[in-house]
Enzyme design. Structure first.
Site, PDB file in Angstrom:
ATOM      1  N   LYS A   1       0.845  -1.211   0.000  1.00  0.00           N
ATOM      2  CA  LYS A   1       0.000   0.000   0.000  1.00  0.00           C
ATOM      3  C   LYS A   1       0.873   1.251   0.000  1.00  0.00           C
ATOM      4  O   LYS A   1       0.679   2.165  -0.790  1.00  0.00           O
ATOM      5  CB  LYS A   1      -0.923   0.011   1.238  1.00  0.00           C
TER       6      LYS A   1
ATOM      7  N   ARG B   1      -9.458  -0.354   9.707  1.00  0.00           N
ATOM      8  CA  ARG B   1      -9.007  -1.746   9.677  1.00  0.00           C
ATOM      9  C   ARG B   1      -9.962  -2.681  10.395  1.00  0.00           C
ATOM     10  O   ARG B   1      -9.679  -3.875  10.528  1.00  0.00           O
ATOM     11  CB  ARG B   1      -7.637  -1.871  10.342  1.00  0.00           C
TER      12      ARG B   1
ATOM     13  N   ARG C   1      12.243  -6.543   4.225  1.00  0.00           N
ATOM     14  CA  ARG C   1      12.039  -5.105   4.465  1.00  0.00           C
ATOM     15  C   ARG C   1      13.031  -4.514   5.466  1.00  0.00           C
ATOM     16  O   ARG C   1      13.289  -5.073   6.526  1.00  0.00           O
ATOM     17  CB  ARG C   1      10.619  -4.868   4.956  1.00  0.00           C
TER      18      ARG C   1
ATOM     19  N   ARG D   1      11.655  -3.842  11.161  1.00  0.00           N
ATOM     20  CA  ARG D   1      10.518  -3.557  12.036  1.00  0.00           C
ATOM     21  C   ARG D   1      10.303  -4.755  12.943  1.00  0.00           C
ATOM     22  O   ARG D   1      10.280  -5.889  12.468  1.00  0.00           O
ATOM     23  CB  ARG D   1       9.267  -3.338  11.184  1.00  0.00           C
TER      24      ARG D   1
ATOM     25  N   ARG E   1      -0.414 -11.105  12.166  1.00  0.00           N
ATOM     26  CA  ARG E   1      -1.010  -9.934  11.501  1.00  0.00           C
ATOM     27  C   ARG E   1      -1.887 -10.359  10.324  1.00  0.00           C
ATOM     28  O   ARG E   1      -2.908  -9.749  10.053  1.00  0.00           O
ATOM     29  CB  ARG E   1       0.097  -8.964  11.041  1.00  0.00           C
TER      30      ARG E   1
HETATM   31  P1  AMP Z   1       1.162  -0.734   9.639  1.00  0.00           P
HETATM   32  O1  AMP Z   1       2.406   0.064   9.625  1.00  0.00           O
HETATM   33  O2  AMP Z   1       0.049  -0.080   8.895  1.00  0.00           O
HETATM   34  O3  AMP Z   1       1.379  -2.158   9.212  1.00  0.00           O
HETATM   35  O4  AMP Z   1       0.676  -0.801  11.177  1.00  0.00           O
HETATM   36  C1  AMP Z   1       1.504  -1.330  12.183  1.00  0.00           C
HETATM   37  C2  AMP Z   1       0.672  -1.665  13.417  1.00  0.00           C
HETATM   38  O5  AMP Z   1       0.042  -0.463  13.908  1.00  0.00           O
HETATM   39  C3  AMP Z   1      -0.471  -2.646  13.202  1.00  0.00           C
HETATM   40  O6  AMP Z   1      -0.054  -3.996  13.229  1.00  0.00           O
HETATM   41  C4  AMP Z   1      -1.369  -2.283  14.381  1.00  0.00           C
HETATM   42  O7  AMP Z   1      -0.876  -2.796  15.601  1.00  0.00           O
HETATM   43  C5  AMP Z   1      -1.253  -0.775  14.432  1.00  0.00           C
HETATM   44  N1  AMP Z   1      -2.272  -0.128  13.559  1.00  0.00           N
HETATM   45  C6  AMP Z   1      -2.065   0.522  12.372  1.00  0.00           C
HETATM   46  N2  AMP Z   1      -3.225   0.976  11.845  1.00  0.00           N
HETATM   47  C7  AMP Z   1      -4.205   0.585  12.722  1.00  0.00           C
HETATM   48  C8  AMP Z   1      -5.618   0.736  12.752  1.00  0.00           C
HETATM   49  N3  AMP Z   1      -6.306   1.379  11.780  1.00  0.00           N
HETATM   50  N4  AMP Z   1      -6.283   0.191  13.799  1.00  0.00           N
HETATM   51  C9  AMP Z   1      -5.642  -0.441  14.807  1.00  0.00           C
HETATM   52  N5  AMP Z   1      -4.319  -0.621  14.851  1.00  0.00           N
HETATM   53  C10 AMP Z   1      -3.585  -0.107  13.816  1.00  0.00           C
END
Ligand code: AMP
Length: 213
Positions: A15, A90, A124, A157, A168
């Site tokens: 994304k 999400r 990554r 990460r 995830r």
């Molecule tokens: P991302 O970088 O988008 O993969 O997000 C990393 C982590 O942040 C996720 O695994 C969640 O723990 C948290 N997170 C990101 N976006 C959301 C969301 N919309 N709702 C809840 N947790 C989120």
């Protein structure tokens, strides 16, 4: 209210890559919302939000809706620019909060197989400044382990560890995927693009076509 474009897809679906690529080529100004980046920043600053979020993030779980909705919805409604949202909503609870706030987004769903996601997480590397690289030939840094943009050391990460990635993916399937149907039931436009590694050029074009339509 400004338009809101939501990028949806598994963690590692690409994304952020599609979004950054598009932003480099457009003259139009967007406000980019990445809840993941907001939370990582809050953790770095050791804020209350960061401390609460850390417990969920490191386990591959989503941060509870009440916390996330409180930091997102108001900003979305008040934004002076159209919003590109990477990773919000999400959950059905977050999707419902958007609908309740009168926000009618367009969704671009980036589709990839689980194996691609697992491999991308392994490859990554990230920088604290927000840049992302890969250990393979897709986007390596010029100097190994160093950010091209700011010169800091790159790292992995913590939630890219294979066990956490599997968690995830489970969370994506049980909590995030259902929002696509939910949104369609609320007459939201949902576009799907295939975002595997071999589809990159087509996906880039499809993404730009949707954005410019
Ligand atoms: P991302 O970088 O988008 O993969 O997000 C990393 C982590 O942040 C996720 O695994 C969640 O723990 C948290 N997170 C990101 N976006 C959301 C969301 N919309 N709702 C809840 N947790 C989120």
């Amino acid at each position: 209210m400004q338009s809101v474009i939501v990028l949806c897809g598994k963690p590692g679906a690409g994304k952020g890559t599609r979004l950054n690529e598009f932003l480099k080529e457009t003259d139009k100004k967007y406000k980019v919302l990445s809840v993941g980046n907001l939370l990582r920043e809050a953790r770095k600053q050791n804020t209350e939000l960061g401390k609460k979020a850390a417990k969920f993030m490191d386990k591959g779980l989503l941060v509870p809706d009440n916390i996330i909705n409180a930091i997102v919805i108001d900003g979305m409604k008040k934004s002076k620019e159209p919003i590109l949202s990477d990773g919000y909503p999400r959950t059905i609870g977050q999707a419902q909060a958007m609908i309740d706030a009168g926000i009618n987004p367009i969704i671009i769903d980036c589709e990839v197989d689980d194996e691609v996601v697992i491999q991308r997480a392994k490859n990554r590397l990230v920088c604290d400044c927000g840049e992302t690289y890969t250990t393979d030939s897709f986007k390596p840094p010029i100097i190994e382990g160093i950010c091209d943009k700011c010169g800091k050391h790159l790292h992995r990460r913590p939630d890219d560890n294979p066990e956490v990635v599997k968690q995830r993916l489970d969370v994506y399937r049980s909590q995030t995927e259902p929002i696509l149907e939910f949104m369609q039931e609320h007459n939201v436009e949902v576009h799907t693009i295939s975002n595997g590694d071999s589809d990159s050029e087509t996906a880039k074009k499809q993404f730009a076509d949707i954005m410019n339509s």
